[in-house]
Each structure stands twice: as C-alpha cells, then as structure tokens.
Design a protein around this motif. Structure first.
Motif, PDB file in Angstrom:
ATOM      1  N   GLN A  13       0.827  -1.204   0.000  1.00  0.00           N
ATOM      2  CA  GLN A  13       0.000   0.000   0.000  1.00  0.00           C
ATOM      3  C   GLN A  13       0.866   1.260   0.000  1.00  0.00           C
ATOM      4  O   GLN A  13       0.578   2.225  -0.717  1.00  0.00           O
ATOM      5  CB  GLN A  13      -0.927   0.016   1.226  1.00  0.00           C
ATOM      6  CG  GLN A  13      -1.888   1.189   1.203  1.00  0.00           C
ATOM      7  CD  GLN A  13      -2.906   1.139   2.324  1.00  0.00           C
ATOM      8  OE1 GLN A  13      -2.890   1.993   3.202  1.00  0.00           O
ATOM      9  NE2 GLN A  13      -3.777   0.144   2.300  1.00  0.00           N
ATOM     10  N   GLU A  14       1.923   1.269   0.774  1.00  0.00           N
ATOM     11  CA  GLU A  14       2.772   2.464   0.835  1.00  0.00           C
ATOM     12  C   GLU A  14       3.472   2.694  -0.510  1.00  0.00           C
ATOM     13  O   GLU A  14       3.619   3.835  -0.952  1.00  0.00           O
ATOM     14  CB  GLU A  14       3.784   2.338   1.975  1.00  0.00           C
ATOM     15  CG  GLU A  14       3.138   2.198   3.356  1.00  0.00           C
ATOM     16  CD  GLU A  14       2.019   3.203   3.622  1.00  0.00           C
ATOM     17  OE1 GLU A  14       2.148   4.374   3.232  1.00  0.00           O
ATOM     18  OE2 GLU A  14       1.004   2.805   4.213  1.00  0.00           O
ATOM     19  N   HIS A  52       0.972   4.176  -2.795  1.00  0.00           N
ATOM     20  CA  HIS A  52       0.843   5.620  -2.562  1.00  0.00           C
ATOM     21  C   HIS A  52       1.971   6.383  -3.254  1.00  0.00           C
ATOM     22  O   HIS A  52       1.751   7.440  -3.827  1.00  0.00           O
ATOM     23  CB  HIS A  52       0.855   5.932  -1.068  1.00  0.00           C
ATOM     24  CG  HIS A  52      -0.398   5.566  -0.338  1.00  0.00           C
ATOM     25  ND1 HIS A  52      -1.655   5.794  -0.839  1.00  0.00           N
ATOM     26  CD2 HIS A  52      -0.582   4.993   0.878  1.00  0.00           C
ATOM     27  CE1 HIS A  52      -2.551   5.369   0.043  1.00  0.00           C
ATOM     28  NE2 HIS A  52      -1.932   4.872   1.090  1.00  0.00           N
ATOM     29  N   HIS A  74      -6.488   4.975  -1.613  1.00  0.00           N
ATOM     30  CA  HIS A  74      -7.108   3.807  -0.982  1.00  0.00           C
ATOM     31  C   HIS A  74      -8.295   3.312  -1.792  1.00  0.00           C
ATOM     32  O   HIS A  74      -8.931   4.078  -2.495  1.00  0.00           O
ATOM     33  CB  HIS A  74      -7.594   4.152   0.433  1.00  0.00           C
ATOM     34  CG  HIS A  74      -6.483   4.538   1.350  1.00  0.00           C
ATOM     35  ND1 HIS A  74      -6.568   5.594   2.207  1.00  0.00           N
ATOM     36  CD2 HIS A  74      -5.256   4.000   1.526  1.00  0.00           C
ATOM     37  CE1 HIS A  74      -5.444   5.701   2.893  1.00  0.00           C
ATOM     38  NE2 HIS A  74      -4.622   4.748   2.496  1.00  0.00           N
ATOM     39  N   TYR A 108      -8.274  -1.461   2.946  1.00  0.00           N
ATOM     40  CA  TYR A 108      -8.047  -1.831   4.339  1.00  0.00           C
ATOM     41  C   TYR A 108      -8.859  -3.051   4.760  1.00  0.00           C
ATOM     42  O   TYR A 108      -8.585  -3.659   5.773  1.00  0.00           O
ATOM     43  CB  TYR A 108      -8.434  -0.667   5.266  1.00  0.00           C
ATOM     44  CG  TYR A 108      -7.396   0.416   5.325  1.00  0.00           C
ATOM     45  CD1 TYR A 108      -6.185   0.188   5.954  1.00  0.00           C
ATOM     46  CD2 TYR A 108      -7.634   1.660   4.768  1.00  0.00           C
ATOM     47  CE1 TYR A 108      -5.227   1.174   6.023  1.00  0.00           C
ATOM     48  CE2 TYR A 108      -6.686   2.655   4.825  1.00  0.00           C
ATOM     49  CZ  TYR A 108      -5.485   2.415   5.457  1.00  0.00           C
ATOM     50  OH  TYR A 108      -4.550   3.394   5.518  1.00  0.00           O
TER      51      TYR A 108
HETATM   52 ZN   LIG Z   1      -2.762   4.106   2.864  1.00  0.00          ZN
END
Ligand SMILES: [Zn+2]
Length: 78
Positions: free
Chosen positions: A3-4, A7, A13, A24
């Motif tokens: 996820q990072e 980004h 998200h 999430y």
């Molecule tokens: Zn995030």
C-alpha cells in the motif's frame, strides 16, 4: 508495504473489498497483498505515455497525453 509503495506511485485507498493491497478491508488476508486490476488500470492511466503499445486505461474521461500536448486541467476521480 504494498500500500505504501502504491501511494508512492499515486494510488489512493480502495474501499471495495476487491482484493487490493490499497484496501483496508482485508489487511490480514493474503488475498490483499498485491494490487488488483483497478490499481493497474489507474497506473496505466497515470503513466501511459501514448506510444500506442502501453495498455491504455478504459473509461469515458481518460485521454492519453502525448508529446507536444498542453495539459490545461486534470480531473481526479476515484
Ligand atoms: Zn494508505
């Protein structure tokens, strides 16, 4: 970590429970450890440089930017 890095490449998200590491919902589920098709389509939309061989993202508001174009506005959507 997925996820990072997502980004870093500009992905936001997802809250769609569709098996993306940008979501999430399944953070402890092994099915959510990698990007999904939506993420790859978003990356293609952001980084497609118009050579005709890259996979162009589909969608009614997607336009490829090619060398010489002048970009006057960008609409971000989720
Ligand atoms: Zn995030």
């Amino acid at each position: 970590m997925c996820q990072e890095i997502g980004h870093d490449y500009g992905l936001d998200h997802q809250f769609t429970n569709s098996g993306s590491c940008m979501d999430y919902a399944g953070i402890d589920n092994p099915a959510y450890v990698s990007p999904n098709t939506h993420d790859y389509n978003q990356l293609a939309s952001m980084y497609n440089h118009g050579h005709g061989t890259a996979a162009a993202a589909s969608g009614p508001s997607t336009t490829a930017i090619v060398t010489g174009d002048t970009v006057t506005s960008v609409l971000w959507t989720d």
